[in-house]
Design an enzyme around this catalytic site. Sequence first.
Site, PDB file in Angstrom:
ATOM      1  N   HIS A 115       0.813  -1.220   0.000  1.00 52.71           N
ATOM      2  CA  HIS A 115       0.000   0.000   0.000  1.00 52.71           C
ATOM      3  C   HIS A 115       0.848   1.273   0.000  1.00 52.71           C
ATOM      4  CE1 HIS A 115      -3.793   1.807  -0.134  1.00 52.71           C
ATOM      5  NE2 HIS A 115      -4.439   1.081   0.773  1.00 52.71           N
ATOM      6  N   ARG A 116       2.165   1.138   0.135  1.00 52.43           N
ATOM      7  CA  ARG A 116       3.025   2.307  -0.031  1.00 52.43           C
ATOM      8  C   ARG A 116       3.149   2.681  -1.499  1.00 52.43           C
ATOM      9  NH1 ARG A 116       8.550   0.112   2.188  1.00 52.43           N
ATOM     10  NH2 ARG A 116       7.891  -1.436   0.628  1.00 52.43           N
TER      11      ARG A 116
END
Length: 489
Positions: A462-463
Amino acid sequence: MSSEFSLPDVGEGLTEADIVSWKVAAGDTVTVNQILVEIETAKSLVELPSPQAGTVDALLVEEGQTVEVGTPIIRFGGGADDGAASDGSANDGASAAGEAPASAGAPVASAGDGGDGDGAGGATLVGYGARAASSKRRPRKGGVVPAPRSQADTAAAPVAISASAPAATSAAPTASATGPAATALAQEAAGAASAGKPLAKPPVRKLAKDLGIDLSTITPTGSRGEVTREDVQAAVERQGTADAAAVAPAASAGIGSDARREERIPFKGVTKMMAKAMVDSAFTMPHVTEFLDVDVTETMDFVRRLKATKFLGEDVKVSPLLLVAKAVTWAVGRNPRINSCLEGEEIVVKRYVNLGIAAATPRGLIVPNIKNADSLGLTELAERIQDLTALARSGKTPPADQSGGTITITNVGVFGVDAGTPIINPGEAAILAFGQIRKRPWVVGDEIVPRDITTLSVSADHRVVDGEIISKFLADVGRGLEDPSLLLA
């Protein structure tokens, strides 16, 4: 002059490996590129070829042992002239010290004897390099003396043991017979005694290690003072009896009477490497997982037609995984950000797809990848998947095939599992889990009918990618499996 061959780095900067099985023995004559030993690295099984032709003087590492890269694992004997000259000078020194010469080829690894480099004195093996043979023999340590070349001398002379280990002297049998068998046994006896270890053949040592038995606690019954396989098995039975007595109170309380209820598996090799990678991934990437149920009835019909017509070739295996792989590469083309990774302060979007296929092997989980899978047609992709899985099952996938992946598929459906939350392979941003395909009631139009349904799940970093990119990618994979004609456009 003798030379030693050290464990090389077989790829990807690996620092150690396990000796699985020797393919040669002391006294064997070998040729260049003849397989010497099979090792297990943190990624695969690898066969090491001989860097030179010659005679095996001694195996310096036992089966089952873990050794670091650069450690000498085998010693080759030198030519007759060099050997005679070396032995002559060394035997003079032994006589002056009042010691008898050792049996032919007695191991002197603990005395620091030996190697002048990897493969010196023979043809150079590509990949190992070569070092010039030293013209000066390294000094011996600990009073260990070299072996005479004459079998008559070997038969007449007892094994000489280092003066620094008098207690071990009595444990070493004498070489009372001539021939390779007596010589090899004398070598093993001298090596074990000088190292303070009980005498046992490598297969017996491995059996004891696997069963958790300490050889030093066993009274040897072999004809030459060695621990035998029967000794180890008897020790296991004795230990089992003792364990049973220890758990008797628990058994009477109804807890159970099985003395061997635990199995201890060495945490090393592929298993240890996989565990480290998963820990690194789980604790450095914020994972997010999404799920999607997909009607793959059309895909299953397409797979059946390909099998029936043998359209991709007589020997090409066709499976639903082939269509999933094609759907992933197709969806990556429509959502390239999913095929990326974080490097420092940059997100690197890769315009090629090295498609990883997670493979469960007898030695642990590995993830070989198909390079440039997005550029392959259906036939080529099927062939590559087939070759990849066959090589993975053999345990001999090279490290190069396990590096450089960009996105991965894990097929949990083959185990009868519907879905999961897979952990991302390090260096990638996403992994797709493909669940089992089974008949379920499904709404088609205004009717409820049985259809072939599977569940897809995607874990993503999710980065690097947000929910929109993850959702679009997953939806496109599902769309390609609902209508496989899209994948062939």
